[in-house]
Every structure is written in structure tokens, then in C-alpha cells.
Design a protein around this motif. Structure first.
Motif, PDB file in Angstrom:
ATOM      1  N   TRP A  33      38.697  51.524  54.740  1.00  0.00           N
ATOM      2  CA  TRP A  33      38.035  50.712  53.724  1.00  0.00           C
ATOM      3  C   TRP A  33      39.090  50.237  52.733  1.00  0.00           C
ATOM      4  O   TRP A  33      39.941  51.027  52.283  1.00  0.00           O
ATOM      5  N   ARG A  35      39.416  47.372  49.208  1.00  0.00           N
ATOM      6  CA  ARG A  35      38.620  46.661  48.219  1.00  0.00           C
ATOM      7  C   ARG A  35      39.489  45.636  47.500  1.00  0.00           C
ATOM      8  O   ARG A  35      40.707  45.778  47.424  1.00  0.00           O
ATOM      9  N   VAL A  45      41.482  51.978  50.118  1.00  0.00           N
ATOM     10  CA  VAL A  45      40.599  52.954  49.487  1.00  0.00           C
ATOM     11  C   VAL A  45      40.602  54.269  50.282  1.00  0.00           C
ATOM     12  O   VAL A  45      40.837  55.340  49.723  1.00  0.00           O
ATOM     13  N   ASP A  87      35.511  50.392  39.731  1.00  0.00           N
ATOM     14  CA  ASP A  87      35.293  50.369  41.181  1.00  0.00           C
ATOM     15  C   ASP A  87      34.663  49.052  41.634  1.00  0.00           C
ATOM     16  O   ASP A  87      34.510  48.815  42.843  1.00  0.00           O
ATOM     17  N   TYR A  91      34.210  45.183  48.958  1.00  0.00           N
ATOM     18  CA  TYR A  91      34.719  46.233  49.825  1.00  0.00           C
ATOM     19  C   TYR A  91      34.724  45.728  51.267  1.00  0.00           C
ATOM     20  O   TYR A  91      33.730  45.164  51.741  1.00  0.00           O
TER      21      TYR A  91
END
Length: 121
Positions: A33, A35, A45, A87, A91
């Protein structure tokens, strides 16, 4: 290879989200993953090898995010807890055909379409 990511949304700070990514059409060794926040580059990530024997996390994700996979199909998950406004990003799931897990997006071969995660303060 096709990747289909889902699970993004709007959540308050301190909340949780679980992202999913279904991979189909090929073989691969690493799923990860990344982002990308507005105005910033794409950052790693979390990643794992397909056996699940090794997992790597960015410092920002350690202790809050968990990468995992479903043994029944080619689905990988990102459980995100204690989310923070920083955050907030799109993503992306990504696949790398060969080991090892890499943190540079240039090392990945296939990408999903991205799913938006927004964390409000």
C-alpha cells in the motif's frame, strides 16, 4: 494483472478504516500500500510478501496500521486504526512481481486505481 481497491471514506480522527485490494490475472511476490497526499509524492505505507512471512511498515504506520491477506483469494487488506488528519491521502495498492519488498513506488509493476481516505480533526 488488475487491482481493485476499495474501502476508503471519511472518518474522524481516532477512527478506523479497512482498505481492501483484490488482485487478479497474474502471479506476484509482493503486495503493498502506498499513499499520496495533495501536493506530495507517493509514499510507501506497508508491504508484505505473498506468503505473509515478511511485512514492512513505514514509521508513520507502525503500531496503527496492519497489512494482511485473505488466504482464500488474492485480497490484501490494510487495517488502519487511530487515524490522524495527516493520514488523509489517496491510498493505492500495488504489486511487485519479484521479492524483496521495496519502498520505492518505481519498483512496483502494477497499480490499483486508488481510494480516498479523509480524516477530519
Amino acid at each position: 494483472v488488475q487491482l481493485q481497491a476499495s474501502g476508503g471514506g471519511l472518518v474522524q480522527a481516532g477512527g478506523s478504516l479497512k482498505l481492501s485490494c483484490l488482485a487478479s490475472g497474474g502471479t506476484f511476490s509482493v503486495m503493498a500500500w502506498f499513499r499520496q497526499a495533495p501536493g506530495k509524492g507517493r509514499e510507501f505505507v506497508a508491504g508484505m510478501d505473498w506468503r505473509g512471512s515478511r511485512k514492512n511498515y513505514a514509521e508513520s504506520a507502525k503500531g496503527r496500521f496492519t497489512i494482511s491477506r485473505d488466504n482464500r483469494d488474492n485480497t490484501i487488506y490494510l487495517q488502519m486504526n487511530n487515524l490522524k488528519p495527516e493520514d488523509t491521502a489517496v491510498y493505492y495498492c500495488a504489486i511487485r512481481r519479484e521479492l524483496p519488498i521495496r519502498t520505492s513506488d518505481r519498483e512496483y509493476d502494477y497499480w490499483g486505481q486508488g481510494t480516498q481516505v479523509t480524516v477530519s480533526s
